[in-house]
Design a protein around this motif. Structure first.
Motif, PDB file in Angstrom:
ATOM      1  N   SER A 262       6.445  -0.409   7.825  1.00 53.39           N
ATOM      2  CA  SER A 262       6.073  -1.754   7.380  1.00 53.39           C
ATOM      3  C   SER A 262       7.277  -2.683   7.344  1.00 53.39           C
ATOM      4  O   SER A 262       7.199  -3.833   7.798  1.00 53.39           O
ATOM      5  CB  SER A 262       5.430  -1.697   5.997  1.00 53.39           C
ATOM      6  OG  SER A 262       4.250  -0.951   6.031  1.00 53.39           O
ATOM      7  N   VAL A 263       8.375  -2.192   6.803  1.00 51.60           N
ATOM      8  CA  VAL A 263       9.590  -3.018   6.756  1.00 51.60           C
ATOM      9  C   VAL A 263      10.053  -3.354   8.168  1.00 51.60           C
ATOM     10  O   VAL A 263      10.420  -4.495   8.459  1.00 51.60           O
ATOM     11  CB  VAL A 263      10.703  -2.300   5.958  1.00 51.60           C
ATOM     12  CG1 VAL A 263      12.039  -3.010   6.124  1.00 51.60           C
ATOM     13  CG2 VAL A 263      10.336  -2.229   4.490  1.00 51.60           C
TER      14      VAL A 263
ATOM     15  N   LEU B 142       6.473   7.207   2.487  1.00 52.38           N
ATOM     16  CA  LEU B 142       7.806   6.800   2.933  1.00 52.38           C
ATOM     17  C   LEU B 142       7.798   6.340   4.393  1.00 52.38           C
ATOM     18  O   LEU B 142       8.414   5.329   4.736  1.00 52.38           O
ATOM     19  CB  LEU B 142       8.798   7.945   2.738  1.00 52.38           C
ATOM     20  CG  LEU B 142       9.103   8.310   1.287  1.00 52.38           C
ATOM     21  CD1 LEU B 142       9.957   9.571   1.218  1.00 52.38           C
ATOM     22  CD2 LEU B 142       9.764   7.154   0.574  1.00 52.38           C
ATOM     23  N   ALA B 143       7.078   7.068   5.234  1.00 47.94           N
ATOM     24  CA  ALA B 143       6.984   6.669   6.645  1.00 47.94           C
ATOM     25  C   ALA B 143       6.280   5.319   6.776  1.00 47.94           C
ATOM     26  O   ALA B 143       6.704   4.461   7.560  1.00 47.94           O
ATOM     27  CB  ALA B 143       6.243   7.727   7.445  1.00 47.94           C
ATOM     28  N   GLY B 144       5.227   5.110   5.994  1.00 49.44           N
ATOM     29  CA  GLY B 144       4.520   3.832   6.019  1.00 49.44           C
ATOM     30  C   GLY B 144       5.388   2.688   5.535  1.00 49.44           C
ATOM     31  O   GLY B 144       5.342   1.582   6.084  1.00 49.44           O
TER      32      GLY B 144
ATOM     33  N   GLY C 247       0.814  -1.213   0.000  1.00 46.19           N
ATOM     34  CA  GLY C 247       0.000   0.000   0.000  1.00 46.19           C
ATOM     35  C   GLY C 247       0.840   1.252   0.000  1.00 46.19           C
ATOM     36  O   GLY C 247       0.528   2.232  -0.689  1.00 46.19           O
ATOM     37  N   ALA C 248       1.935   1.228   0.756  1.00 41.92           N
ATOM     38  CA  ALA C 248       2.810   2.402   0.818  1.00 41.92           C
ATOM     39  C   ALA C 248       3.482   2.659  -0.522  1.00 41.92           C
ATOM     40  O   ALA C 248       3.671   3.808  -0.915  1.00 41.92           O
ATOM     41  CB  ALA C 248       3.859   2.214   1.912  1.00 41.92           C
ATOM     42  N   PHE C 249       3.850   1.597  -1.227  1.00 44.23           N
ATOM     43  CA  PHE C 249       4.519   1.771  -2.515  1.00 44.23           C
ATOM     44  C   PHE C 249       3.568   1.769  -3.698  1.00 44.23           C
ATOM     45  O   PHE C 249       3.933   2.251  -4.772  1.00 44.23           O
ATOM     46  CB  PHE C 249       5.567   0.671  -2.731  1.00 44.23           C
ATOM     47  CG  PHE C 249       6.818   0.893  -1.956  1.00 44.23           C
ATOM     48  CD1 PHE C 249       7.506   2.088  -2.036  1.00 44.23           C
ATOM     49  CD2 PHE C 249       7.319  -0.101  -1.138  1.00 44.23           C
ATOM     50  CE1 PHE C 249       8.674   2.295  -1.322  1.00 44.23           C
ATOM     51  CE2 PHE C 249       8.491   0.092  -0.427  1.00 44.23           C
ATOM     52  CZ  PHE C 249       9.164   1.292  -0.516  1.00 44.23           C
TER      53      PHE C 249
ATOM     54  N   VAL D 131       2.690  15.771   1.072  1.00 49.91           N
ATOM     55  CA  VAL D 131       2.306  15.110   2.323  1.00 49.91           C
ATOM     56  C   VAL D 131       2.121  13.607   2.088  1.00 49.91           C
ATOM     57  O   VAL D 131       2.552  12.779   2.904  1.00 49.91           O
ATOM     58  CB  VAL D 131       1.025  15.754   2.913  1.00 49.91           C
ATOM     59  CG1 VAL D 131       0.470  14.930   4.058  1.00 49.91           C
ATOM     60  CG2 VAL D 131       1.311  17.178   3.368  1.00 49.91           C
ATOM     61  N   SER D 132       1.519  13.239   0.966  1.00 49.01           N
ATOM     62  CA  SER D 132       1.321  11.818   0.663  1.00 49.01           C
ATOM     63  C   SER D 132       2.655  11.111   0.452  1.00 49.01           C
ATOM     64  O   SER D 132       2.801   9.949   0.841  1.00 49.01           O
ATOM     65  CB  SER D 132       0.447  11.668  -0.576  1.00 49.01           C
ATOM     66  OG  SER D 132      -0.833  12.195  -0.339  1.00 49.01           O
TER      67      SER D 132
END
Length: 151
Positions: A134-135, A128-130, A84-86, A122-123
């Motif tokens: 996640s990792v 990147l934070a997500g 989802g983050a990527f 912001v997205s």
């Protein structure tokens, strides 16, 4: 004594089953098309007994495999968060804003240019934070990995 009434839990399970079935049918459709092309007999009618049985078997197997693999991974939710983050955040929140600004070239003084730019920025930061979170969570969960841990 349970915190929720039995009828509420039953309805929740039914809705969850319907949701998962709909998602499986939707997202597995490309896989099902490939399997049907490989296993069906093109010389026979689409709804012939032979093709219907093969379609039923191939679709059932794809749903079983697609259900078993996530059940095996106790950190499947973390993997989905990474995807989802990527995948989802850039496709839903970053690319449309950037493409709008590039395609329609609104004035840098207009509010729409700055709203799009702020949303994209912001997205990107949240994506990147997500991804990092996640990792990190995948690494933490992988240390205590065992098959079908929640079953």
């Amino acid at each position: 004594m349970p915190l929720l009434p039995k009828w509420f839990l039953l309805i929740t399970y039914i809705f969850t089953f319907v949701q998962v079935s709909a998602v499986s049918l939707t997202y597995l459709q490309p896989t099902n098309i490939v399997l049907e092309k490989r296993f069906s007999d093109t010389k026979k009618d689409e709804f012939s007994i032979r093709n219907v049985v093969r379609r039923l078997i191939s679709r059932s197997l794809s749903v079983i495999i697609a259900t078993t693999l996530p059940a095996m991974l106790p950190f499947f939710g973390d993997i989905m968060a990474l995807f989802g983050a990527f995948g989802c955040i850039p496709l839903d929140f970053i690319f449309p804003m950037v493409f709008y600004n590039v395609t329609f070239k609104p004035s840098r003084k207009s509010i729409i240019f700055w709203v799009n730019t702020i949303i994209a920025f912001v997205s990107t930061v949240l994506s990147l934070a997500g991804a990092v979170a996640s990792v990190r969570q995948i690494v933490l969960d992988a240390n205590t990995y065992s098959l079908f841990v929640n079953m």
